[in-house]
Design a protein around this motif. Structure first.
Motif, mmCIF file in Angstrom:
data_model
loop_
_atom_site.group_PDB
_atom_site.id
_atom_site.type_symbol
_atom_site.label_atom_id
_atom_site.label_comp_id
_atom_site.label_asym_id
_atom_site.label_seq_id
_atom_site.Cartn_x
_atom_site.Cartn_y
_atom_site.Cartn_z
ATOM 1 N N ILE A 100 46.255 19.729 -21.278
ATOM 2 C CA ILE A 100 45.725 18.499 -21.870
ATOM 3 C C ILE A 100 44.848 17.852 -20.811
ATOM 4 C CG2 ILE A 100 46.223 16.341 -23.066
ATOM 5 C CD1 ILE A 100 49.085 17.270 -23.492
ATOM 6 N N ASN A 101 43.602 17.647 -21.161
ATOM 7 C CA ASN A 101 42.658 17.097 -20.207
ATOM 8 C C ASN A 101 41.634 16.269 -20.971
ATOM 9 O OD1 ASN A 101 40.506 16.885 -18.148
ATOM 10 N ND2 ASN A 101 41.786 18.346 -17.059
ATOM 11 N N TYR A 102 41.204 15.185 -20.369
ATOM 12 C CA TYR A 102 40.304 14.278 -21.082
ATOM 13 C C TYR A 102 39.038 14.984 -21.563
ATOM 14 C CZ TYR A 102 38.326 9.869 -22.545
ATOM 15 O OH TYR A 102 37.816 8.865 -23.313
ATOM 16 N N ASP A 103 38.443 15.816 -20.711
ATOM 17 C CA ASP A 103 37.201 16.457 -21.149
ATOM 18 C C ASP A 103 37.010 17.877 -20.634
ATOM 19 O OD1 ASP A 103 35.264 14.325 -18.908
ATOM 20 O OD2 ASP A 103 36.753 15.838 -18.533
ATOM 21 N N ASP A 104 38.060 18.470 -20.163
ATOM 22 C CA ASP A 104 37.877 19.749 -19.502
ATOM 23 C C ASP A 104 39.056 20.688 -19.719
ATOM 24 O OD1 ASP A 104 36.160 21.240 -18.085
ATOM 25 O OD2 ASP A 104 36.464 20.247 -16.153
ATOM 26 N N ALA A 105 39.456 20.929 -20.982
ATOM 27 C CA ALA A 105 40.584 21.824 -21.246
ATOM 28 C C ALA A 105 40.049 23.230 -21.506
ATOM 29 C CB ALA A 105 41.376 21.323 -22.452
ATOM 30 N N GLU A 106 40.322 24.115 -20.592
ATOM 31 C CA GLU A 106 39.814 25.474 -20.750
ATOM 32 C C GLU A 106 40.721 26.484 -20.060
ATOM 33 O OE1 GLU A 106 36.551 25.351 -17.171
ATOM 34 O OE2 GLU A 106 35.992 24.498 -19.105
ATOM 35 N N LEU A 146 44.827 24.394 -25.862
ATOM 36 C CA LEU A 146 43.888 23.573 -25.086
ATOM 37 C C LEU A 146 43.557 22.312 -25.863
ATOM 38 C CD1 LEU A 146 41.506 26.532 -24.152
ATOM 39 C CD2 LEU A 146 43.421 25.668 -22.805
ATOM 40 N N ILE A 147 43.884 21.183 -25.288
ATOM 41 C CA ILE A 147 43.678 19.918 -25.997
ATOM 42 C C ILE A 147 42.855 18.960 -25.140
ATOM 43 C CG2 ILE A 147 44.802 17.930 -27.082
ATOM 44 C CD1 ILE A 147 47.245 19.697 -27.585
ATOM 45 N N GLU A 148 41.737 18.528 -25.682
ATOM 46 C CA GLU A 148 40.940 17.538 -24.962
ATOM 47 C C GLU A 148 41.198 16.161 -25.555
ATOM 48 O OE1 GLU A 148 36.919 19.041 -24.843
ATOM 49 O OE2 GLU A 148 37.464 20.448 -23.269
#
Ligand SMILES: [Zn+2]
Length: 289
Positions: free
Chosen positions: A258-264, A275-277
């Motif tokens: 889980i990442n604000y803008d960088d889930a990869e 993968l969750i943004e």
């Protein structure tokens, strides 16, 4: 090692991913949480904007920096000014509660599962939320500890009392000179126990936590969920690449990010990746809601 592998972004439907993560948490035999700065940002520990203005408007005006991070690099001319800045910084970011209960929500989700936390955060939020301290590994230090600047020995010192005193007694952005902390062993200045150069002290507590983490990883090889939260690309080797690698090695493992803008993640593990943004607090709400 992952440089040539193509990266898969989070393309699947958000609510589908929430369901998958909920299931993965429920079914996991063990959860390894890897947490970076984004988790504390989601909990409201922001270092610029309104919160900077609230606590550091005077410093900003006098020295010209506009966020707490930059202030940490400012070459203050005297230790009195430097400690006025740092004591205020440590007081609000280490000794006060996080503005939002994101860590508490996380604990609610994992507390009935065998879990372990590895984090590059130094703000003590996991302990404050009630995570078991024997299930935590702080790789990069703790704002709440001092060490010798030399360092003359691998020892750290609790700084709560002295930080609070510096915070309360500072005037005109200076602490009283008698509060400047010095090493009880060699008399050199004390500094924060943060990994910023090769002088970082890995004390007994650090080594014990590292050993417990290694043991946990070594003994959990089945349905393991590697749950990465708010980890950026500043120090990806410690958590991100290591989680990718461990997921790749264990066919029963799941990797969630889980990442604000960088889930990869690499293609190699994409079939077992969630993968969750988005904002971590919001995502945890959606999982529990
Ligand atoms: Zn010393």
């Amino acid at each position: 090692m992952y440089g040539k592998i193509s990266i898969t972004g989070s393309t699947r439907d958000y609510s589908d991913n929430i369901k998958k993560l909920k299931k993965a948490i429920h079914e996991a035999e063990a959860i390894v949480i890897g947490a970076g700065a984004g988790l504390s940002t989601s909990a409201g520990f922001t270092y610029s904007g309104e919160r900077f203005e609230k606590y550091f408007a005077d410093f900003g005006k006098k020295y010209g920096f506009k966020d707490m991070y930059s202030g940490g690099f400012y070459p203050f001319k005297t230790p009195e000014e430097m400690w006025a800045y740092w004591s205020r910084y440590i007081y609000i970011n280490r000794y006060t509660d996080a503005p939002k209960p994101v860590y508490d929500k996380l604990l609610e989700l994992v507390k009935d599962t065998d879990y372990f936390v590895i984090t590059t955060n130094v703000d003590h939020c996991f302990q404050k939320a009630g995570f078991d301290k024997d299930r935590l590994f702080y790789t990069q230090g703790d704002y709440g500890l001092f060490q010798c600047s030399e360092p003359c020995q691998d020892v750290t010192y609790d700084n709560e009392a002295v930080i609070c005193e510096m915070y309360e007694k500072q005037k005109d952005m200076k602490i009283p000179s008698e509060l400047i902390p010095t090493c009880p062993n060699c008399g050199k200045p004390l500094t924060m126990n943060l990994r910023s150069d090769d002088k970082f002290v890995e004390d007994e507590g650090w080594h014990k936590a590292a050993a417990r983490y290694d043991e946990f990883i070594r003994t959990h090889n089945g349905k393991v969920l590697y749950l990465e939260l708010g980890v950026g690309f500043n120090t990806p080797v410690i958590i991100k690449y290591s989680f990718w690698q461990m997921t790749a090695k264990n066919p029963d493992a799941t990797y969630a990010c889980i990442n604000y803008d960088d889930a990869e993640c690499p293609d190699l593990i994409k079939d077992r990746a969630i993968l969750i943004e988005g904002d971590i607090g919001d995502v945890l709400d959606d999982i529990t809601g």
